[in-house]
Write a protein that holds these residues in place. Structure first.
Motif, PDB file in Angstrom:
ATOM      1  N   ASN A  63       0.804  -1.226   0.000  1.00  0.00           N
ATOM      2  CA  ASN A  63       0.000   0.000   0.000  1.00  0.00           C
ATOM      3  C   ASN A  63       0.836   1.276   0.000  1.00  0.00           C
ATOM      4  O   ASN A  63       0.373   2.321  -0.454  1.00  0.00           O
ATOM      5  N   ASP A  85      -7.781  -0.972   8.659  1.00  0.00           N
ATOM      6  CA  ASP A  85      -7.821  -2.019   9.680  1.00  0.00           C
ATOM      7  C   ASP A  85      -6.502  -2.771   9.488  1.00  0.00           C
ATOM      8  O   ASP A  85      -6.466  -3.850   8.919  1.00  0.00           O
ATOM      9  N   PHE A 110      -2.222 -13.442   5.395  1.00  0.00           N
ATOM     10  CA  PHE A 110      -1.202 -12.402   5.614  1.00  0.00           C
ATOM     11  C   PHE A 110      -0.517 -12.631   6.949  1.00  0.00           C
ATOM     12  O   PHE A 110      -1.020 -13.351   7.802  1.00  0.00           O
ATOM     13  N   TYR A 257     -12.170 -15.105   5.092  1.00  0.00           N
ATOM     14  CA  TYR A 257     -10.916 -14.355   5.118  1.00  0.00           C
ATOM     15  C   TYR A 257     -10.698 -13.937   6.570  1.00  0.00           C
ATOM     16  O   TYR A 257     -11.557 -13.277   7.160  1.00  0.00           O
ATOM     17  N   THR A 259     -10.000 -12.147   9.958  1.00  0.00           N
ATOM     18  CA  THR A 259     -10.121 -10.742  10.415  1.00  0.00           C
ATOM     19  C   THR A 259     -11.168  -9.929   9.640  1.00  0.00           C
ATOM     20  O   THR A 259     -11.241  -8.708   9.798  1.00  0.00           O
ATOM     21  N   LYS A 261     -14.231  -7.878   8.699  1.00  0.00           N
ATOM     22  CA  LYS A 261     -15.121  -7.075   9.546  1.00  0.00           C
ATOM     23  C   LYS A 261     -16.540  -7.075   8.975  1.00  0.00           C
ATOM     24  O   LYS A 261     -16.729  -7.220   7.768  1.00  0.00           O
ATOM     25  N   PHE A 284      -5.827  -1.306   3.529  1.00  0.00           N
ATOM     26  CA  PHE A 284      -5.567  -2.638   4.110  1.00  0.00           C
ATOM     27  C   PHE A 284      -6.872  -3.423   3.913  1.00  0.00           C
ATOM     28  O   PHE A 284      -7.561  -3.776   4.871  1.00  0.00           O
ATOM     29  N   ALA A 287     -10.854  -8.624   2.941  1.00  0.00           N
ATOM     30  CA  ALA A 287     -11.904  -9.252   2.130  1.00  0.00           C
ATOM     31  C   ALA A 287     -12.767  -8.234   1.385  1.00  0.00           C
ATOM     32  O   ALA A 287     -13.807  -8.591   0.839  1.00  0.00           O
ATOM     33  N   THR A 289     -14.461  -5.446   2.507  1.00  0.00           N
ATOM     34  CA  THR A 289     -15.705  -5.018   3.154  1.00  0.00           C
ATOM     35  C   THR A 289     -16.041  -3.571   2.792  1.00  0.00           C
ATOM     36  O   THR A 289     -17.201  -3.232   2.548  1.00  0.00           O
ATOM     37  N   ASP A 305      -4.425  -4.042  -1.279  1.00  0.00           N
ATOM     38  CA  ASP A 305      -3.959  -5.083  -0.357  1.00  0.00           C
ATOM     39  C   ASP A 305      -2.814  -5.816  -1.052  1.00  0.00           C
ATOM     40  O   ASP A 305      -2.823  -5.971  -2.275  1.00  0.00           O
ATOM     41  N   ASN A 306      -1.827  -6.260  -0.262  1.00  0.00           N
ATOM     42  CA  ASN A 306      -0.709  -6.970  -0.900  1.00  0.00           C
ATOM     43  C   ASN A 306      -0.864  -8.486  -0.832  1.00  0.00           C
ATOM     44  O   ASN A 306       0.054  -9.214  -1.184  1.00  0.00           O
TER      45      ASN A 306
END
Ligand SMILES: C[S@@+](CC[C@H](N)C(=O)[O-])C[C@H]1O[C@@H](n2cnc3c(N)ncnc32)[C@H](O)[C@@H]1O
Length: 452
Positions: A63, A85, A110, A257, A259, A261, A284, A287, A289, A305-306
């Motif tokens: 990022n 997040d 990750f 996925y 974590t 949210k 970050f 999934a 969201t 996201d990486n």
């Protein structure tokens, strides 16, 4: 006050130098149009459109590079809301587990491990928060989602970068469920810091329903005649206990996925700190969201996201909800490929059109453990078609499974296309590990099946 005070968080910094020459590479333009079964042939045209203004995009890559590239594109001061997040210094390797045909599959998502502990964590976050500050518009806000591991350190970074006068709220998100401990109170809340770029930030008040008791007795009796009940409910406080974590593995929302949210949380944040014309971002993304919530509320969005698994999951989610068209980009990232085998594409005349029959013969991820013998329909999560490939992949149709991860993905598709002598067809697959594989097939009416 912000300029006068000099207190700072200090640590032995080893921050990577910023590369100013980052550029985003277009990887795919997605026009969601999901197909679940091949029972009926799709009637398609050769019509590619281009992204309108570069919003609505999903970036695979670090990022820091992605945000630097956005600055290079002239996006400084254009984002109204950034939600992040980030990892929490939990010292966990996050993975997602699947049960497929009695195989337990571990998919790496990750890492949240830091060689020099808090020092390297802060080295990671500090330059990113500084760039986010630059990307925010004058009416913009950032929401930083953390928990007890590092929230106290990060608050000081935010004070330094945004100014402690610009702390709007420290939101406490309370939830239930999951595991507990007999050594201390169960840890059942996260902290979300809300900082604004200036005092002119967007705020749309949010309301919660009145309690049954308040409704029964009426507010006036307790607080006096000046107070009446509001139609929308009571104004929201800075602790939120009405949205729970995603707990059930079978919850409709659960994308497997780690974590992830809840979308209700994201919708509340977007609704309160952005307007319908706003651009919102999550660097970050996990999934995805934020993008789904932005789609529901009609905001433009950018996510990065990486993790390939995160990007594949976000992409699936956006396809499934029939999102507006979006661009997928990469920054300094090469995508992992598997081994994709297609049957020769068959063409047959059908009325005023040609019928093309496309069939995936086999697929294997590049690295598989010997004991994992799954079928192509189990390894693959979804696949996409570009019906007029011209050097850049336009995803015109996407073949999704009726039920995710149960091997029900259809591997063949029949497409009715206007008559031509040559067709250039792109097939792109996404496997359960987040890897994508692309094949371009040139077919002529007389001798089908010539692969490039
Ligand atoms: C806690 S998860 C986010 C979950 C997300 N809020 C959701 O609802 O699914 C953190 C994400 O940050 C990503 N990440 C960590 N470091 C990153 C970096 N340097 N660049 C881009 N993404 C990163 C991870 O791959 C992971 O998906």
């Amino acid at each position: 006050m912000g300029d006068k005070h000099t207190a700072r968080l200090s640590w032995e910094k080893q921050i990577e130098p910023l590369s100013s020459s980052c550029n985003l590479t277009d990887w795919e333009y997605v026009k969601p149009h999901s197909v679940y079964e091949r029972n009926e042939a799709i009637f398609a045209e050769f019509k590619h459109t281009s992204p309108e203004d570069g919003s609505n995009r999903l970036i695979l890559g670090n990022n820091l590079d992605a945000m630097q590239a956005l600055l290079n594109e002239g996006r400084e001061g254009t984002i109204d809301l950034i939600y992040i997040d980030p990892p929490y210094l939990s010292e966990i390797d996050y993975s997602s587990k699947l049960n497929l045909s009695d195989h337990k599959i571990q998919r790496s998502a990750f890492q949240d491990k830091w060689p020099r502990g808090i020092d390297s964590y802060l080295d990671m976050l500090y330059p990113r928060l500084k760039i986010m500050h630059r990307l925010l518009s004058p009416r913009g806000s950032i929401f930083v989602h953390l928990d007890w591991h590092v929230s106290h350190y990060v608050r000081l970074l935010l004070d330094e970068i945004f100014g402690n006068d610009n702390l709007v709220n420290e939101i406490i998100w309370c939830y239930t469920g999951g595991t507990g401990s007999k050594k201390h109170f169960h840890r059942k809340h996260d902290t979300i810091f809300w900082y604004s770029k200036s005092t002119a930030y967007i705020f749309n008040p949010q309301y919660r329903p009145y309690s049954r008791q308040t409704l029964e007795r009426g507010l006036t009796r307790v607080k006096g005649p000046k107070y009446t009940l509001h139609e929308q409910g009571a104004l929201m406080q800075d602790w939120w206990s009405d949205i729970n974590k995603i707990l059930s593995p079978t919850a409709h929302e659960n994308l497997k996925y780690p974590t992830q949210k809840p979308i209700a949380l994201m919708k509340r944040i977007i609704a309160c700190a952005s307007n319908p014309d706003s651009l919102v971002a999550d660097f970050f993304a996990g999934a995805g969201t934020l993008a789904e919530a932005a789609e529901e509320l009609g905001r433009r969005w950018i996510m990065a996201d990486n993790s390939e698994l995160a990007v594949t999951t976000s992409n699936y989610r956006l396809l499934k909800r029939n999102a507006r068209p979006y661009l997928i980009q990469t920054v300094n990232e090469v995508r992992n490929e598997g081994i994709l085998d297609l049957d020769p594409i068959r063409i047959s005349p059908c009325g005023a059109s040609n019928l093309l029959q496309i069939q995936i013969k086999d697929y294997k991820p590049a690295e598989i453990t010997d004991d994992l013998e799954l079928t192509a329909a189990q390894y693959l999560e979804y696949w996409e078609l570009d019906l007029d490939y011209q050097g850049f992949f336009h995803s015109d149709y996407q073949m999704l499974p009726r039920r995710r991860f149960n091997g029900s993905l259809d591997l063949s598709l029949a497409v009715m296309l206007p008559v031509r002598t040559n067709y250039s067809i792109g097939v792109r697959t996404h496997d359960i590990f987040g890897h994508t594989t692309t094949k371009i097939v040139n077919v002529t009416n007389s001798s089908p099946g010539g692969e490039v």
